[in-house]
Design a protein around this motif. Structure first.
Motif, mmCIF file in Angstrom:
data_model
loop_
_atom_site.group_PDB
_atom_site.id
_atom_site.type_symbol
_atom_site.label_atom_id
_atom_site.label_comp_id
_atom_site.label_asym_id
_atom_site.label_seq_id
_atom_site.Cartn_x
_atom_site.Cartn_y
_atom_site.Cartn_z
ATOM 1 N N GLY A 92 0.788 -1.225 0.000
ATOM 2 C CA GLY A 92 0.000 0.000 0.000
ATOM 3 C C GLY A 92 0.814 1.265 0.000
ATOM 4 N N GLY A 93 2.081 1.170 -0.394
ATOM 5 C CA GLY A 93 2.934 2.341 -0.410
ATOM 6 C C GLY A 93 3.331 2.839 0.961
ATOM 7 N N LYS A 94 3.085 2.040 1.999
ATOM 8 C CA LYS A 94 3.356 2.519 3.357
ATOM 9 C C LYS A 94 4.268 1.606 4.168
ATOM 10 C CE LYS A 94 -0.732 5.383 3.821
ATOM 11 N NZ LYS A 94 -1.837 5.825 4.697
ATOM 12 N N ILE A 95 4.111 0.303 4.038
ATOM 13 C CA ILE A 95 4.890 -0.636 4.844
ATOM 14 C C ILE A 95 5.830 -1.429 3.940
ATOM 15 C CG2 ILE A 95 4.780 -2.745 6.219
ATOM 16 C CD1 ILE A 95 4.091 -0.413 7.854
ATOM 17 N N ARG A 96 7.136 -1.324 4.212
ATOM 18 C CA ARG A 96 8.093 -2.154 3.488
ATOM 19 C C ARG A 96 8.337 -3.429 4.279
ATOM 20 N NH1 ARG A 96 12.784 0.851 3.429
ATOM 21 N NH2 ARG A 96 13.855 -0.420 4.992
ATOM 22 N N LEU A 97 8.168 -4.553 3.613
ATOM 23 C CA LEU A 97 8.485 -5.837 4.227
ATOM 24 C C LEU A 97 9.981 -6.057 4.054
ATOM 25 C CD1 LEU A 97 5.586 -7.966 2.689
ATOM 26 C CD2 LEU A 97 5.540 -6.487 4.701
ATOM 27 N N ASP A 98 10.685 -6.197 5.147
ATOM 28 C CA ASP A 98 12.135 -6.301 5.053
ATOM 29 C C ASP A 98 12.633 -7.406 5.979
ATOM 30 O OD1 ASP A 98 14.663 -5.626 4.125
ATOM 31 O OD2 ASP A 98 14.344 -3.476 4.428
ATOM 32 N N LEU A 99 13.866 -7.802 5.776
ATOM 33 C CA LEU A 99 14.521 -8.783 6.639
ATOM 34 C C LEU A 99 15.857 -8.203 7.072
ATOM 35 C CD1 LEU A 99 13.921 -12.088 4.610
ATOM 36 C CD2 LEU A 99 12.466 -11.069 6.373
ATOM 37 N N ASN A 100 16.136 -8.298 8.367
ATOM 38 C CA ASN A 100 17.393 -7.805 8.915
ATOM 39 C C ASN A 100 18.286 -9.000 9.238
ATOM 40 O OD1 ASN A 100 19.394 -6.210 10.075
ATOM 41 N ND2 ASN A 100 18.414 -6.247 12.100
ATOM 42 N N PHE A 101 19.290 -9.236 8.388
ATOM 43 C CA PHE A 101 20.217 -10.350 8.607
ATOM 44 C C PHE A 101 21.302 -9.887 9.573
ATOM 45 C CE2 PHE A 101 18.269 -11.269 4.509
ATOM 46 C CZ PHE A 101 17.885 -12.590 4.696
ATOM 47 N N THR A 102 21.295 -10.477 10.764
ATOM 48 C CA THR A 102 22.172 -10.015 11.843
ATOM 49 C C THR A 102 23.544 -10.675 11.825
ATOM 50 O OG1 THR A 102 21.133 -11.664 13.285
ATOM 51 C CG2 THR A 102 20.245 -9.418 13.338
ATOM 52 N N VAL A 103 23.622 -11.902 11.315
ATOM 53 C CA VAL A 103 24.895 -12.623 11.223
ATOM 54 C C VAL A 103 24.871 -13.475 9.959
ATOM 55 C CG1 VAL A 103 25.287 -12.717 13.724
ATOM 56 C CG2 VAL A 103 24.012 -14.558 12.591
ATOM 57 N N SER A 104 26.012 -14.053 9.635
ATOM 58 C CA SER A 104 26.086 -14.984 8.515
ATOM 59 C C SER A 104 25.215 -16.209 8.800
ATOM 60 C CB SER A 104 27.534 -15.422 8.292
ATOM 61 O OG SER A 104 27.603 -16.527 7.409
ATOM 62 N N SER A 105 24.614 -16.741 7.744
ATOM 63 C CA SER A 105 23.811 -17.962 7.893
ATOM 64 C C SER A 105 24.630 -19.216 7.629
ATOM 65 C CB SER A 105 22.612 -17.919 6.929
ATOM 66 O OG SER A 105 21.756 -16.842 7.243
ATOM 67 N N ASN A 106 25.920 -19.062 7.388
ATOM 68 C CA ASN A 106 26.808 -20.219 7.219
ATOM 69 C C ASN A 106 27.173 -20.777 8.588
ATOM 70 O OD1 ASN A 106 26.873 -20.377 4.474
ATOM 71 N ND2 ASN A 106 28.808 -19.275 4.209
ATOM 72 N N GLN A 107 26.188 -21.372 9.247
ATOM 73 C CA GLN A 107 26.368 -21.960 10.571
ATOM 74 C C GLN A 107 25.567 -23.253 10.641
ATOM 75 O OE1 GLN A 107 26.234 -19.134 13.978
ATOM 76 N NE2 GLN A 107 25.539 -17.613 12.458
ATOM 77 N N GLY A 108 25.856 -24.024 11.676
ATOM 78 C CA GLY A 108 25.164 -25.288 11.848
ATOM 79 C C GLY A 108 23.789 -25.120 12.452
ATOM 80 N N SER A 109 23.070 -26.217 12.548
ATOM 81 C CA SER A 109 21.705 -26.227 13.054
ATOM 82 C C SER A 109 21.620 -25.566 14.421
ATOM 83 C CB SER A 109 21.199 -27.670 13.143
ATOM 84 O OG SER A 109 19.883 -27.707 13.634
ATOM 85 N N GLY A 110 20.594 -24.733 14.590
ATOM 86 C CA GLY A 110 20.383 -24.036 15.850
ATOM 87 C C GLY A 110 20.761 -22.574 15.798
ATOM 88 N N ALA A 111 21.414 -22.132 14.714
ATOM 89 C CA ALA A 111 21.841 -20.738 14.617
ATOM 90 C C ALA A 111 20.682 -19.852 14.157
ATOM 91 C CB ALA A 111 23.007 -20.604 13.649
ATOM 92 N N VAL A 112 20.556 -18.702 14.802
ATOM 93 C CA VAL A 112 19.563 -17.688 14.452
ATOM 94 C C VAL A 112 20.280 -16.591 13.677
ATOM 95 C CG1 VAL A 112 18.073 -15.889 15.393
ATOM 96 C CG2 VAL A 112 18.067 -18.183 16.412
ATOM 97 N N SER A 113 19.721 -16.165 12.516
ATOM 98 C CA SER A 113 20.494 -15.203 11.718
ATOM 99 C C SER A 113 19.689 -14.049 11.124
ATOM 100 C CB SER A 113 21.240 -15.932 10.590
ATOM 101 O OG SER A 113 20.346 -16.621 9.743
ATOM 102 N N TYR A 114 18.360 -13.957 11.374
ATOM 103 C CA TYR A 114 17.656 -12.779 10.850
ATOM 104 C C TYR A 114 16.374 -12.523 11.629
ATOM 105 C CZ TYR A 114 13.882 -15.291 8.373
ATOM 106 O OH TYR A 114 12.777 -16.042 8.069
ATOM 107 N N ASN A 115 15.823 -11.298 11.432
ATOM 108 C CA ASN A 115 14.532 -10.903 11.980
ATOM 109 C C ASN A 115 13.681 -10.284 10.873
ATOM 110 O OD1 ASN A 115 14.913 -11.510 14.777
ATOM 111 N ND2 ASN A 115 16.205 -9.681 14.969
#
Length: 422
Positions: free
Chosen positions: A283-306
């Motif tokens: 609607g020209g008002k809300i941008r859907l975005d993702l904030n990648f906080t760390v690299s995703s090259n990690q093993g199972s259990g790693a959190v990498s975005y919001n």
């Protein structure tokens, strides 16, 4: 003896009266033939080049200029044999008609009568028109009457492409629906520039009833979407303001899909990585975005975005959301989000390479039911009284090799408008 002389005289006069007449030629090609160049052959049929300067009237009444007229034509004008730099055209009668149904300037016009309208009187269309028995029409059959419409709905306009970027040349089409058209003609328009963009409309005719006006939008914008550009439209007796640049406005029930690809090691906002082509805006008002906080090259259990909701409108907006994932739930209500402000809908989403198997790995025949390699999130969002449902799913792909620097993230997002405005 006197009777014989009378008979001979009568036959001679009759022959002259019903014979062929040639001017500048002893070999007339019709009942009347003027050879302007005096170059026709004395006998036989002249060549096409010799006939190029001839005027011929046949016994059947056909007239040819520059040629012996074809039997199917009452008039033939032929300039094919004239020199390239000496071609000529047909110049019809020129008049200034006062209305699309003007039958006074030329009294009682015959159906099919052809004239060139100068466009200097009330009928402003300039060009050849013919009388169809009721009105003057251009060759393509359009009506030449003044075009009118009953309504012009600027709020339902669409722009393709949807967005523009400051400083980047833009060329697109703005479509504006109307209703109550009378098939009449409307003039060309040029509106702007506004924010560096100009809207132009070619002369044409309204449809009978409903239709769409297609304006060409071009220029170098001085603002970027979702900042809007507003064009004041006035046509067919109706006026309104058409704003473009917000991005796609979903209709109730309509979906929009977004897919992106970026390195698995990238840290930062998805929109920053993608750049000016990023179009995940509601609607020209809300941008859907993702904030990648760390690299995703990690093993199972790693959190990498919001996931992140960003207010890209020039003013404050009120919103509510409920975010549900395969792991957790988050919610906020009655949040007044400032222009440029953002809200993250999770405290960290699982995203990593999981088992990291590739083409050289031994394929498994059985696995456990789950791990913490990825997480999908559904966000129910209300903004401006409109309910949207957003689904975010991101995966890490090792591209089937052993080099982690080649790993990529694949981003999939969908947005659906679940309601009308309330």
């Amino acid at each position: 003896m006197r009777n014989k002389f009378y008979i001979i005289f009568t036959l001679t006069i009759g022959s002259l009266a019903f014979g062929q007449v040639g001017i500048n030629t002893q070999n007339p090609q019709g009942i009347f033939n003027i050879d302007g160049g005096k170059n026709n052959a004395a006998t036989g049929t002249p060549t096409a080049i010799q006939l190029a300067d001839d005027f011929i009237v046949t016994a059947s009444g056909s007239t040819g200029i520059g040629a012996d007229p074809d039997a199917s034509a009452i008039l033939e004008l032929n300039v094919s044999q004239l020199a390239t730099t000496n071609k000529k055209g047909f110049l019809g009668p020129r008049v200034a008609l006062t209305a699309y149904n003007d039958a006074v300037t030329i009294p009682s016009p015959a159906t099919g009568l052809l004239v060139f309208n100068l466009g200097t009187a009330a009928l402003t269309y300039k060009g050849y028109v013919y009388w169809d028995g009721y009105q003057w029409r251009p060759f393509d059959g359009r009506s030449s009457q003044l075009g009118t419409i009953g309504s012009l709905t600027c709020t339902d306009n669409t722009l393709e492409p949807l967005t523009y970027t400051s400083g980047v040349p833009f060329a697109g089409t703005m479509s504006v629906p109307y209703a109550g058209g009378n098939e009449g003609m409307y003039p060309a328009q040029s509106i702007g520039p506004v924010n560096g963009l100009t809207a132009t409309l070619s002369q044409s005719n309204f449809a009978q009833g409903s239709g769409t006006l297609n304006y060409r939008i071009s220029g170098i914008p001085t603002v970027s979407s979702p900042s809007t550009t507003t064009f004041p439209l006035s046509i067919g007796g109706q006026s309104c303001s058409a704003s473009v640049g917000l991005g796609k406005v979903l209709a109730p029930g309509e979906y929009q899909f977004f897919t992106y690809r970026l390195p698995a090691t990238y840290v930062g906002l998805l929109s920053t990585q993608i750049g000016s082509s990023y179009n995940a805006v509601l609607g020209g008002k809300i941008r859907l975005d993702l904030n990648f906080t760390v690299s995703s090259n990690q093993g199972s259990g790693a959190v990498s975005y919001n996931p992140r909701l960003v207010n890209v409108s020039p003013g404050n907006i009120k919103l509510w959301y409920v975010a549900s994932s395969s792991i957790d739930h988050f919610r906020r209500a009655n949040v007044l989000l400032a222009s440029g402000g953002y809200m993250e809908t999770d405290n960290g989403v699982y995203l990593n390479w999981g088992d990291n198997m590739n083409g050289s790995s031994t394929a498994v025949t059985a696995t456990s039911s789950s791990d913490d390699s990825q997480e999908m999130e559904t966000i129910d969002l209300i903004v401006d009284g409109i309910w949207y449902r957003i689904i975010v799913y991101v995966s890490v792909d090792n591209l089937n090799d052993n080099d982690p620097t080649n790993n990529i993230r694949r981003v999939f997002m969908t947005a659906q408008r679940m309601s009308s405005s309330q």
